[in-house]
Structure formats: structure tokens, C-alpha cells
Write an enzyme that holds these catalytic residues in place. Structure first.
Site, PDB file in Angstrom:
ATOM      1  CD  GLU A 123      10.464   1.643  36.289  1.00 38.12           C
ATOM      2  OE1 GLU A 123       9.341   1.116  36.373  1.00 38.12           O
ATOM      3  OE2 GLU A 123      11.308   1.594  37.199  1.00 38.12           O
ATOM      4  CB  ALA A 134      11.460  -6.560  37.627  1.00 42.20           C
ATOM      5  CG  HIS A 210      12.992   2.719  41.711  1.00 40.11           C
ATOM      6  ND1 HIS A 210      14.193   2.505  41.111  1.00 40.11           N
ATOM      7  CD2 HIS A 210      12.066   2.101  40.934  1.00 40.11           C
ATOM      8  CE1 HIS A 210      14.007   1.779  40.025  1.00 40.11           C
ATOM      9  NE2 HIS A 210      12.722   1.533  39.887  1.00 40.11           N
ATOM     10  N   GLY A 243      10.182  -0.812  53.390  1.00 40.62           N
ATOM     11  CA  GLY A 243      11.013  -1.577  54.303  1.00 40.62           C
ATOM     12  C   GLY A 243      11.722  -2.745  53.634  1.00 40.62           C
ATOM     13  CG  ASP A 268       8.394   0.342  41.379  1.00 38.02           C
ATOM     14  OD1 ASP A 268       7.749   0.333  40.310  1.00 38.02           O
ATOM     15  OD2 ASP A 268       9.536  -0.137  41.488  1.00 38.02           O
ATOM     16  N   GLY A 304       9.298  -4.552  41.835  1.00 38.46           N
ATOM     17  CA  GLY A 304       8.182  -3.716  42.240  1.00 38.46           C
ATOM     18  C   GLY A 304       7.761  -4.077  43.652  1.00 38.46           C
TER      19      GLY A 304
HETATM   20 ZN   LIG Z   1       8.683   0.815  38.380  1.00 44.06          ZN
END
Ligand SMILES: [Zn+2]
Length: 375
Positions: A123, A134, A210, A243, A268, A304
Site C-alpha cells: 500500500e 496515515a 478502500h 461504520g 484494513d 486503519g
Molecule cells: Zn491499509
């Protein structure tokens, strides 16, 4: 030989009463006429059986980082997620310097060769500074084809995915290099307009990392990477269904637009998953977890998650409103297909690995079987 009887089998086409015969680590038959004499019979009392979950984006758990941890720590993190139903896992690496990434890739390649993990997901480090989330902005760099080639070589076939921002200089060439090397290219951490995201998918990118998080948001006059990914039938979109990263109404939109055949639930998760509140590291970044929510220390980007696949799966039913077989598809078959391992795992079908979960009445994971062995 084992036969699981009196089960509610969650199959791709719905939930059926039946039985499963397990032989040599594989599913030998679904609802055979009668179990052959001599089988161990396990009566599941009508419980649901779903395929084991496949997590294609996860950084650690139970205090362990897949990036920084020693082998025994990585094993502990994988075991934590496995107990929560993840029978197939990638190991994701956040942006690091050249040496950190090279070290982590060679170490994790050994664990992939052992079968502990299904592969390595890079990633970064070729991500947009504007959408770094992050990731340490000081370590981001433009796509470097030589570095990528070296990492693939160090990975000995186990680097399976790379997330990159397609608007960076040379990114589309790197997408093509990835495809040529058998590495899945994923679009993410990106400020790209839709046109650039579509160019990446034309070049062979097949995953959106994501979806919604760390990317240019959807705007009705510039749909950006979100509209581009949802609109391309070749693309699988990852969703962190905790959520916190994505609210249920937006998760519902993604499922309505792409269907469960193209939405892959991911965690994640970082080291803090399963550990409660406290202070942790994600790559080189300090992360604090308060009330289960991970953010960069000192306030900032969410960093994450702390969920397991079981949590994301359960929320897909209880909060998003998917039927159980559709939630199972998003947690298992769809990510398996994205990784190209759906002939081995991802559904309860004869010939596949006996990777399966027995659920309790509230959809919690009661028992986990991996390759025919109960954990
Ligand atoms: Zn990640």
C-alpha cells in the site's frame, strides 16, 4: 473423513439445509445422499456455515504489525484474525523507506511460501501526498519502476498487489509493469479525476483501495475515482465496513452500484485490532485508539481499523441489510476472485479447500475450519 450434518449452508445462491463432506482438506461433496459409513459425523444443530473470510487488505492484529513484527508476531496477528474467521489473508505494508519495504517484503515472502499468508500488498509508497491518510508524507515518492521491480523480485512471486495513485508521473507505466509481473494494480490514496482513474483501469488496474477513504470524494460534476471504479464492471472495490470509515447508507450505495460480486469487504486492520484502546504504531506513524477508533496521534486522519472480517461481515447483515449469502459473497468469494484464488477458496463448493466457519445465532464465529482442520 468428516461429514457436517444438520447445517444451514450459505451457498452462493442462498441458504440451504444440508450437509458437507470433508475429505483430504477439501470439500468433497455438498449434501451427499447419505454420509459414507465410517465418516466422523458432526451435527451442527442447524447453525449457519459460511465460507472462510478472505481479507485482501490488513496490516496486523493482536498487537502485531505485519510490517515491523518478527515472524512469531506476524503469526500471532494472523492467528488472531483466523480465530475471527479470516482463513485467507494478505499482509499489507504501508509506505516505508526503501530499506524498510525491502526487508519487510523478503521476510513476508518466507511466510507466504510457508502458506501463512496469501501474499503481500504494497500500500504505497507511490501515493498522493494530498490523500496520504496515515502514511508518512515524507516517505511518499513518485512511482519508481526499478524499486518496484526489485520489490517484486524480493517477493519471489508473493507480492500480489500494489496500491498507487494513478495521477503521479509514471503511474500508468507502473500499472502496466504490475500487470506484466502478475501483480494486481489497485487505485487508491489518490486525488485523480475520473478520467485518470479510468485510464488506470484501462491500463489494467482492477481494484479500488478502500473505496471512499483516502481518495477524492464523489462530486456530481467530477465523479473522480469513486464513480470510475463503481462504473467499471472489471473493477473490485474494497470497503471497510466498520461504520467509522463508511456509514451504512454509503455502504448500501456501493452495494447497489456494484453488487456483492464487486464489493470486497476488507478490515484494513492494524496492530490494535483485538487489543482495546491504547497507543500503537502503523509503519512509522504513531496511532492512538480511543473507543475503538484509530487515528494518528495528536488528532488527525483515521488510521486503519480495529475490526475483524467477522465484524465487517456481521455489520453487512445487521447494519447494511444484506442477506447473509450476499454478505458472505462480499467477505469471501469476491475478494478471492479479485486475488485470482477463487478456484481454491471463497465458497462452499466441491473441490475447494475446506475453509469454513460455523456461526452462532447472532452471526458470531463459533468454529473455524482451515484446510479441513478445526482451529
Ligand atoms: Zn491499509
Amino acid at each position: 473423513m468428516t461429514t457436517l450434518t444438520n447445517a444451514n449452508l450459505v451457498l452462493p445462491d442462498g441458504v440451504h439445509d444440508g450437509s458437507l463432506r470433508i475429505e483430504d482438506g477439501r470439500i468433497a461433496a455438498v449434501s451427499p445422499a447419505s454420509p459414507p459409513p465410517g465418516d466422523d459425523i458432526v451435527d451442527l444443530g442447524g447453525r449457519h456455515v459460511v465460507p472462510g473470510f478472505v481479507d485482501i487488505h490488513v496490516h496486523g492484529g493482536a498487537g502485531a504489525s505485519y510490517q515491523a513484527g518478527r515472524d512469531d508476531e506476524v503469526r500471532k496477528g494472523v492467528a488472531f484474525h483466523r480465530a475471527a474467521g479470516t482463513t485467507t489473508t494478505m499482509a499489507s505494508l504501508v509506505t516505508g523507506d526503501r530499506r524498510d519495504l525491502a526487508d519487510a517484503v523478503s521476510r513476508l515472502a518466507d511466510l507466504a511460501a510457508d502458506g501463512l499468508i496469501a501474499g503481500i500488498h504494497l500500500e504505497g509508497p507511490y501515493l498522493s501526498p494530498a490523500r496520504c491518510g496515515a502514511h508518512d508524507p515524507d516517505l511518499l515518492r513518485p512511482p519508481d519502476r526499478d524499486e518496484f521491480r526489485r520489490l517484486v523480485a524480493l517477493g519471489r512471486g508473493h507480492v500480489r498487489m500494489i496500491t498507487l495513485a494513478p495521477e503521479l508521473p509514471g503511474a500508468l507505466d507502473l500499472v502496466r509493469d504490475a500487470v506484466d509481473a502478475g501483480v494486481i494494480a489497485a487505485v487508491g490514496h489518490t486525488e485523480a479525476p475520473g478520467e485518470t482513474a479510468r485510464a488506470a483501469f484501462e491500463a489494467g488496474a482492477r481494484v479500488a483501495t478502500h473505496l471512499f477513504n483516502a481518495m477524492r470524494p464523489l462530486h456530481h460534476r467530477e465523479g473522480g475515482p469513486i464513480a470510475a471504479a463503481l462504473g467499471d464492471p472489471r473493477v473490485t472495490v474494497e470497503l471497510i465496513n466498520d461504520g467509522v470509515h463508511v456509514e451504512p447508507a454509503v455502504a448500501r450505495l456501493a452495494f447497489a452500484a456494484a453488487g456483492t460480486a464487486r464489493v470486497a469487504l476488507i478490515t484494513d486492520a492494524m496492530a490494535a485490532a483485538g487489543m482495546g484502546d491504547g497507543d500503537y504504531r502503523l509503519g512509522v506513524m504513531d496511532v492512538e485508539v480511543r473507543a475503538g477508533r484509530a487515528t494518528l496521534a495528536g488528532g488527525g486522519s483515521i488510521a486503519g481499523s480495529t475490526i475483524t472480517m467477522a465484524d465487517g461481515f456481521r455489520r453487512a447483515v445487521t447494519h447494511v441489510g444484506l442477506p447473509i449469502e450476499k454478505a458472505a459473497e462480499a467477505a469471501s468469494l469476491t475478494p478471492a476472485r479479485a486475488l485470482g484464488i477463487d478456484s481454491r477458496t471463497g465458497s462452499l463448493e466441491p473441490g475447494k479447500d475446506a475453509d469454513l466457519l460455523v456461526l452462532g445465532p447472532d452471526l458470531t464465529v463459533e468454529r473455524v475450519m482451515k484446510n479441513g482442520h478445526w482451529l
